[in-house]
Design an enzyme around this catalytic site. Structure first.
Site: not given
Ligand code: ZN
Length: 148
Positions: A105-107, A109, A134
Site C-alpha cells: 500500500h501507499c498513499k 495506490g 490510504t
C-alpha cells in the site's frame, strides 16, 4: 505479547521522522519494511541474515520482534537496516519472502501498483495492491486513518 496488539508485519510506507542517530533516510522517503527482525548480534544477524537469527523475536516472539505492526497510522522501526528504499526493490528481492502473502500500500495506490507489478514479474504469486491507498481507506473504511 502484550494485548492489545496491532497486527501487520509486511509493511510499506514513508519515513515520517528519524530517531536520534538514524541515518541514510529522510522524512518522505518511500520504503518497504523488512519483517523478520532478529537480535542484530548473533552470527546470522551479523552476516545480514536476520531471518535466520539464532535468538529470533527478541525482545519477544513474532514478526517485527514482537512489536506492534503496521496496521496503524505509524510503525516504529527500531533500525534503518530494516528499511528498503522502494526504488531499490528490484535489486533486493532476495530479502522479500516469497512464501508469504504480500499486501502493498501507499498513499493513493500508484506506487504500490508498480511494486506489485515488479513482484509479480519476479515470480511472487500472492501479491495484492491496496487500490486507492490510504486515502481511499480513510474515506471508505476508517476515517481515523490520517491523510497525508
Ligand atoms: Zn540474531
Amino acid at each position: 505479547m502484550t494485548l492489545p496488539f496491532t497486527l501487520g508485519h509486511e509493511n510499506a510506507g514513508w519515513v515520517e521522522k528519524m530517531g536520534p542517530g538514524a541515518t541514510g533516510f529522510a522524512p518522505g522517503d518511500p520504503v518497504i519494511v523488512y519483517g523478520p527482525w532478529g537480535c542484530g548480534l548473533c552470527m546470522s544477524c551479523r552476516q545480514g541474515m536476520e531471518n535466520y537469527c539464532q535468538t529470533p523475536g527478541k525482545p519477544s516472539p513474532g514478526g517485527l520482534g514482537g512489536t506492534d505492526g503496521g496496521m496503524a497510522d505509524y510503525l516504529l522501526v527500531r533500525a534503518t537496516r530494516y528499511l528498503i528504499p522502494l526504488g531499490d526493490l528490484g535489486k533486493r528481492l532476495s530479502e522479500v519472502p516469497k512464501d508469504e502473502p504480500i499486501i502493498v500500500h501507499c498513499k493513493s495506490g500508484g506506487r504500490s501498483a508498480k511494486a506489485c507489478d515488479l513482484l509479480r514479474q519476479s515470480g511472487y504469486k500472492n501479491v495484492l495492491n491496496m487500490k486507492g491507498g490510504t486515502l481511499l481507506w480513510s474515506d471508505k473504511v476508517d476515517p481515523s486513518v490520517a491523510k497525508y
